[in-house]
Structure formats: structure tokens, C-alpha cells
Scaffold this active site. Structure first.
Site, PDB file in Angstrom:
ATOM      1  N   GLU A 212       0.786  -1.220   0.000  1.00 25.76           N
ATOM      2  CA  GLU A 212       0.000   0.000   0.000  1.00 25.76           C
ATOM      3  C   GLU A 212       0.830   1.289   0.000  1.00 25.76           C
ATOM      4  O   GLU A 212       0.377   2.307  -0.520  1.00 25.76           O
ATOM      5  CB  GLU A 212      -0.939   0.006   1.221  1.00 25.76           C
ATOM      6  CG  GLU A 212      -1.988  -1.080   1.205  1.00 25.76           C
ATOM      7  CD  GLU A 212      -3.054  -0.854   0.151  1.00 25.76           C
ATOM      8  OE1 GLU A 212      -3.326   0.312  -0.188  1.00 25.76           O
ATOM      9  OE2 GLU A 212      -3.610  -1.852  -0.345  1.00 25.76           O
ATOM     10  N   SER A 488     -48.375 -29.646  37.963  1.00 27.25           N
ATOM     11  CA  SER A 488     -47.764 -30.472  39.014  1.00 27.25           C
ATOM     12  C   SER A 488     -46.347 -30.059  39.381  1.00 27.25           C
ATOM     13  O   SER A 488     -45.744 -30.660  40.277  1.00 27.25           O
ATOM     14  CB  SER A 488     -47.761 -31.944  38.579  1.00 27.25           C
ATOM     15  OG  SER A 488     -49.086 -32.436  38.500  1.00 27.25           O
TER      16      SER A 488
END
Length: 787
Positions: A212, A488
Site C-alpha cells: 500500500e 404439578s
């Protein structure tokens, strides 16, 4: 004539006479002549240097303005870092309820590589009973953990030892790093994982500068030669094929400017680059670039910086990338969309190979290294393996708890780290179980929905949560928000209340199973029925519990008092209002899976109540823990009584309403309780092994009938959950205050061991008084009833 007059006359004569003739005009040529003016060159020069001064002054003033903008960014907070949300950190210690297979699954989830012999961080090897692990360094809420190599051994109960390889020293506790679940973004949609420059592998930096900006360390923010060269190449090609921007210019554009192409923007970019280069060192500029650069798109999230890109593309920390993977990160900068490796793998690999070739030509790779690198695959993470988890139900609870404990503004702070209780393996197993079971049950009823909560028995943390039959769906969270009759599932608290009265009840005590009619204060009558519509006269307390027989439960509850049962349930952690009516004894209490998980967590934790939580700790940007109130345990149920309830729940699985679960895991001790509301509208199950507690609801949002019982609906989800996450058998260790008693089967009378027709059951030591022989004294029930 006087002397005075004579003098005046003489002066008059001497004065010149006024001419009456016209003056001779000057020539025409002489009359039109003017002074000569400056030349055009001098005039242009004059205007130019004045304008130049104005431009210089304007640029200087504008430069001061830009300098202030740059300083604020660089010397303040460069980025608003998203809040990181982590899972629990797996703890390994002698006796830890973690199996060999579960540890290996966790390591694979964390991205560890299985090898024959670990040679570097992030690798492990495994035999049948051992795991040799080289752990990564990581930040733990209790402090930074260094890299460490250990040997972990296992037995049938879980972890048996953890020793450090270098000196064989036994460790009391050893943590794995937590899984990064997600990052909570702000409105800009930018996602990043900050990595200091010194922790970026050097080959990445070398390749970046080579590809770059080769003169990065020589230029002063801009490179005029590169600009001219790029201009000539672009003119020759007739299109833009090369850029002349330096890394500093790219950083200036990414930090401060838009991507719109214009001369004004380019000039501003260059000016800012010069200022940045003047003010800051190259290393600081490079670090900012490495964490700012755009690296791809994860749906609506922009992936910024090398640290997050490493996780996004390869699913592992940047320090563990191979050389070809490092080269790819540099390669993709040129065009993350164009070089998307999942859409265009050949194009992405060609670009990576170009970077590798440039490294070789710069003598940073030899031919052998280059050849090996270009022949290697890209090594991407699997596309279906997300870099952030979809956990809408759990994250909703986390955000609510964050706001409650730390304030609504916490998530607006940059760089905070939230450590949660989520167990990624439990969550994965829960989601698989929900999908599999609901697909099967949904064939007969597509309206069925589900809510599921799994807790860690040891930490009282929420280990997993599913709020919809589509686990990733973000909407109504049934794990938390529903309020449905629990059926239950209330019975363990009825029986716990009774068993706390050891002088009156034990597990063998006969309970009446005869018709009963109760009247409310408004004159309404209620006659509970058993599911099979039969009455047995009398049944032992344990049988009534494990078979979930209704009428004996109501008789038992009425004898000890509905209010007493409500108090027990409240102590166990039920925080909603409990209606103190007889119907409550059969589950006319509305709750959610989270509420059910809370009270069954208390039973699983030997009667200790600890409020369930989803967060263990929060660190600020400087890794300092934020203050929070500790969760203090309270002994809600007597440990000895609780032990009897746990035993009864194991019998539910062994030979009661959950026996199908027991048959599926025949050599594992599990505890559970099924629950069904009236007309089978709600199917419930709650159960636990040595490690996790689970609470599950299956039903319809419109409260319609499901034709499901607790054992055929919710328990099926739990069974599939254990199928994917093999359970660890409950450790039923002796507890103070409990003895192994012997009772006559039909009367419940305490007997000596070996007496005919007796059964061995745990009992409270304080109330166990067996006869000295096998005689037949009055039973406890006879003492109570007087008959």
C-alpha cells in the site's frame, strides 16, 4: 515733488507691464504627454503576491482548524468501541462437572486446533482420558491470564486433575477464555475489535507497507512522486487503475472525510495527511490505520480493523493466523467486496498470492516459504459459523439486568466488557433440542410454542435460554414473559413442606387417596380428580409424588396448610403473588420457565436460594470492574428435607411419570418433575443433573388445548437436550441429618434393617426411631389419626 512720491513713481516704472496680447499656445504634442504607467507583468505580480498572501493566510487558518479536529480525534477517543459481551469462562478443577467430550467441544468452539503435540498457543491434543492444552492469554474478570500449557485428566465423574506441564504442579482452578458472543453497536454500524500495534504480527505490517505505501517511513504524509506516477498510469489506461494515496491519506479519508471523489476533498485529505504526519509518530499512525481500515461487511455491520477481520474471515485471534492468512488480510484491503472470499474464492486467492509474491520479491520470503504459502487453501471459517451469536431471548435478559444493576447509560460507554453466565455448549444443545422436538410435535399442531431456561447449578447463572420455537427469532420471549399455570411442578414444594415435619411424615407415610370436596369462601365447591379417575384408598407418600397423583397431594396439602406451602414456594424464590387457594396445591399458580427454573435451582442447590442472574461482572474501558452488589445465598429449605425431595425427584425419573427419560439414560442419576395444566393446555418439565437445571414449557399462545402431557411435550425437549449434551450423574453424597431408614411398605412404620416387607428410604435422623425388633407398633399414620 516730495521724496516719497519720487520713490513710488520710480517703482512703478520699474514694474513689468501687463501684456494685452494672447499667449502663444503650446504645441499639441507637448500638451497630450502623460507620466508612463507600470507594465502588465508588474501588475500581475502585484496581484499574485497579494492573493498568495491571502491564500497562505487562509490555508494557515484552515490548517489550524483542521489541526484542532485532528487533535481531538487522535488525542481523545479515536473510536466508540462496541460493548463486548462474553460467555461464562469454563472453570476446570478437580471434581468439576465437565466431561472429556464437553471440553473438546468447547475448545473447538473457541477455535483451538487439535494436533498430535501442541507446539504453540491455541493448540491441544487429546487421548481417551487426557487433554494436553496450550491456552491463550486472555482478560478474565479476576485479572489477566497468561498463556499456559496444562494437562487435564478425567474420570467418570468429570475432571480429576489439572496440572501445569512445565513443573507438574497441581492447579486448584484453571479457566478457559470466554467466548465472545457479540458486540453491541452504536448507531454508526461500525464494528471493530481494537488490537494494539505491538500485537499485530510483523508480516502483516511488512506486507501492508510493501503493497500500500512503500515510502511510508520516508514521506511526510503525502508522496508527490506516487501521485504523478498514478496520474500517468491512469491517463495511459484511460481509467483509474492506480491510486497515489499514502496510508496517512487513507487514514485521513477514513477518519474525517467521505468517500465522494472531488478535487476539494482530495486537497483537504492531503492537507490533513501532512498535519497528521507532522503531529504524530509513524507507529501511532500505523496503529490507527490497522484498526480503522474497512475490511468487509457482515450483513448490516461494517467490519473495521485487522483484529475483527481475523475473527470475521478465519474465526481466530490475529496472533494465531498463518502467513497465507496474514497475507489475505492485506490483500482484501484493496476491495473487500470485489475480493470477497466466499463469493469469489479464486479471485481472492489470486490477490493473496500476489501479496505473497511481492513479499518474496522483497526478500521477506524465500522460495520455499512462498511455494508452501501459495499452495495452501484460504482456510476460512465456515460460512454458517457466525462471528456473533443470535441470542435474542438471553440478550434481552442481559440488557434488562445491565440497566437494573448499572443504569441505562452503561451501553453508551466505549469499550466496556460484559461477562455473562451463558454456556455456549448448553445454548447450542438447547436450540437443537427445541428445533428437533418442535418440528416433530408441530406435525400435529403447528401452533405449538416453547420457552426454555437452563441454569448452572453451581453458579446460579442462566446458562441457556430459548424464547421461541425459532430460537433466533427476536420477538415475544416465552422463557420470561409468559404467565401460565405450572401444574404439578408445584408438588415438590407441597411435599417439601410436609417432609419438613419429620415427626408426622416420611417418604413411606400412607396418604389418603379418597374423594374429597372442598368449598371456597364464596360457596363454590371443588372436587379434585386423579388423571386416571381412580382412587386407591391410601398410597405411600413417595408413590403419590413420583406418580403425580392429585388427590393424595391435595389431602396432604390441606393437612399442612395451603399457607405453609405458599411460604415454602416463596422462600425457594417465587416472587409473584401466590394465590392461597386449595387449587394452588395442583398448580393453579401462573409462572414462566424462568420463574420455574429459579425455584428448582434452589432444590438442585441443596436448598440454597440465589437469585438467578445473567451477568457475572462488567469491566470499563480501562478493564476496571464496575461495582455491583454481590448475590448472597440464603438457606431457604432445610438441607436434610431438601435431600429427601431430591431423592423423590430421582424416583420420578427412575419409575414415575418421567420413567421414559430414565430409560433413555439408564446409567445416569437424574432428577425431574413433569407438569400438566387443566385440559392439557400447558406441558411442563423441570429437571437437573449434576451440572444444569432446566425448566421447559410447551403450549399455545392462544391457550388452546395441546393434547400433550408434561412427559410427552416439555420432557421430550429435555430428553433431546440431554441427547446432545450428555448428562453427568447426580452425586448423591450423604448429608448431615439424613439416615438410611427402613419402613414397613404398607404402614410406613419405621423398622430395623432386614425386617420382612420393609423398604429402605432416606429419612430425617431427628425423627427416625425404629422399633428394636420387627414388631408392629402403632404407625405414624395411626398416631396422627388416633386409629
Amino acid at each position: 515733488m516730495t521724496q516719497k512720491e519720487t520713490t513710488k513713481r520710480a517703482a512703478k516704472k520699474a514694474a513689468p507691464k501687463k501684456s494685452t496680447a494672447k499667449a502663444k499656445p503650446k504645441s499639441k504634442k507637448r500638451a497630450s504627454k502623460k507620466p508612463s504607467s507600470p507594465g502588465w507583468g508588474r501588475r500581475i505580480w502585484s496581484i499574485s503576491w497579494k492573493c498568495g498572501l491571502i491564500v497562505i493566510a487562509a490555508v494557515f487558518i484552515y490548517g489550524i482548524y483542521l489541526d484542532q479536529i485532528i487533535a481531538r480525534k487522535f488525542e481523545g477517543q479515536k473510536w466508540h468501541l462496541p460493548a463486548q459481551v462474553f460467555s461464562r469462562s469454563m472453570a476446570l478443577y478437580p471434581g468439576a462437572a465437565v466431561s472429556h467430550n464437553q471440553l473438546i467441544a468447547e475448545l473447538k468452539l473457541l477455535g483451538y486446533r487439535k494436533v498430535a503435540n501442541p507446539r504453540q498457543v491455541g493448540e491441544f491434543s487429546a487421548s481417551k482420558t487426557k487433554v494436553d492444552l496450550w491456552r491463550r492469554p486472555f482478560l478474565h474478570p479476576q485479572g489477566s491470564q497468561v498463556e499456559q500449557r496444562v494437562m487435564i485428566t478425567f474420570d467418570s465423574q468429570g475432571v480429576s486433575s489439572v496440572s501445569r506441564n512445565k513443573d507438574r504442579r497441581q492447579l486448584a482452578i484453571f479457566h478457559l477464555e470466554p467466548v465472545l458472543l457479540d458486540r453491541i453497536l452504536t448507531g454508526d454500524g461500525e464494528d471493530r475489535l481494537f488490537v494494539p500495534a505491538e500485537k499485530i504480527p510483523q508480516p502483516i505490517i511488512d506486507a501492508l507497507i510493501l503493497v500500500e505505501d512503500r515510502s511510508f517511513y520516508e514521506h511526510h504524509g503525502i508522496n508527490p512522486f506516487a501521485i504523478v506516477r498514478a496520474l500517468m498510469v491512469n491517463i495511459s489506461a484511460g481509467r483509474t487503475v492506480q491510486g497515489g494515496s499514502t496510508l496517512t491519506q487513507q487514514l485521513a479519508k477514513n477518519f474525517f472525510l467521505s468517500s465522494q471523489r472531488s478535487l476539494v476533498r482530495k486537497i483537504r485529505e492531503a492537507l490533513m495527511a501532512v498535519i497528521i504526519d507532522f503531529r504524530y509518530g509513524k507507529d501511532e499512525i500505523l496503529e490507527a490505520y490497522l484498526n480503522e481500515v474497512y475490511m468487509g461487511q457482515d450483513k448490516a455491520r461494517g467490519v473495521h480493523g485487522m483484529g475483527l477481520a481475523s475473527q470475521f474471515y478465519f474465526g481466530r485471534p490475529i496472533a494465531e493466523l498463518t502467513l497465507p492468512q496474514q497475507a489475505f488480510l492485506v490483500a482484501v484491503i484493496k476491495g473487500p467486496s470485489y475480493y470477497n472470499p466466499w463469493r469469489s474464492p479464486e479471485r481472492a486467492q489470486q490477490r493473496r498470492d500476489l501479496v505473497l509474491r511481492l513479499l518474496m520479491e522483497a526478500d521477506q520470503l524465500n522460495v520455499a516459504q512462498y511455494t508452501a504459502a501459495v499452495e495452501s487453501p484460504l482456510g476460512l471459517r465456515k460460512a454458517d459459523k457466525p462471528v456473533h451469536q443470535k441470542l435474542p431471548a438471553f440478550f434481552a435478559v442481559v440488557q434488562h439486568e445491565l440497566a437494573r444493576r448499572f443504569g441505562n447509560s452503561l451501553l453508551k460507554q466505549s469499550g466496556i466488557k460484559v461477562y455473562t453466565t451463558l454456556d455456549p455448549m448448553a445454548q447450542e444443545a438447547a436450540e437443537k433440542a427445541v428445533k428437533k422436538t418442535m418440528a416433530r410435535l408441530g406435525k400435529s399442531d403447528k401452533s405449538l410454542q416453547v420457552g426454555m431456561v437452563v441454569t448452572d447449578k453451581y453458579s446460579a447463572g442462566i446458562a441457556a435460554m430459548v424464547g421461541d420455537k425459532v430460537p433466533g427469532y427476536k420477538g415475544f420471549n416465552r422463557a420470561v414473559e409468559i404467565r401460565r399455570p405450572i401444574g404439578s411442578l408445584v408438588k415438590p414444594f407441597v411435599y417439601a413442606t410436609a417432609l419438613s415435619h419429620g415427626d408426622r411424615y416420611n417418604l413411606a407415610t400412607p396418604i389418603k387417596d379418597q374423594p374429597i370436596t372442598l368449598k371456597s369462601g364464596q360457596g363454590k365447591s371443588w372436587s379434585p380428580k386423579n388423571v386416571d379417575r381412580q382412587f386407591r384408598g391410601e398410597v405411600p407418600l413417595l408413590t403419590a409424588f413420583k406418580k403425580s397423583i392429585n388427590v393424595p397431594t391435595v389431602n396432604l396439602g390441606m393437612s399442612i396448610g395451603v399457607g405453609s406451602v405458599a411460604t415454602t414456594l416463596d422462600k425457594a424464590g417465587w416472587r409473584d403473588k401466590i394465590p392461597e387457594y386449595p387449587s394452588m396445591l395442583l398448580g393453579a399458580v401462573n409462572g414462566s420457565p424462568l420463574m420455574v427454573a429459579q425455584v428448582f435451582q434452589t432444590i438442585a442447590d441443596n436448598g440454597r436460594y440465589r437469585k438467578l442472574s445473567s451477568i457475572t461482572s462488567v469491566l470499563d474501558m480501562d478493564n476496571n470492574p464496575l461495582p455491583a452488589s454481590p448475590i448472597t445465598p440464603v438457606q431457604a429449605l432445610d438441607p436434610a428435607t431438601n435431600y429427601l425431595v431430591q431423592y423423590a425427584m430421582t424416583q420420578v425419573v427412575d419409575s414415575g411419570t418421567a420413567s421414559r427419560l430414565g430409560k433413555a439414560f439408564p446409567r445416569t442419576t437424574l432428577a425431574g418433575k413433569t407438569g400438566t395444566s387443566n385440559d392439557s393446555r400447558d406441558s411442563w418439565f423441570a429437571g437437573f443433573d449434576e451440572r444444569n437445571v432446566a425448566a421447559i414449557w410447551v403450549g399455545r399462545d392462544d391457550n388452546g388445548k395441546t393434547k400433550l402431557y408434561g412427559s410427552s411435550g416439555a420432557m421430550a425437549v429435555y430428553q433431546d437436550f440431554l441427547g446432545d449434551r450428555p448428562p453427568i450423574s447426580l452425586r448423591r453424597t450423604p448429608i448431615h441429618g439424613v439416615v438410611n431408614g427402613h419402613f414397613e411398605r404398607t404402614t410406613g412404620v419405621a423398622k430395623q434393617a432386614g425386617c420382612e416387607n420393609s423398604i429402605a428410604l432416606p429419612a430425617l435422623e431427628s425423627s427416625y426411631h425404629p422399633a428394636k425388633n420387627c414388631g408392629d407398633p402403632l404407625s405414624w399414620w395411626q398416631k396422627i389419626t388416633g386409629g
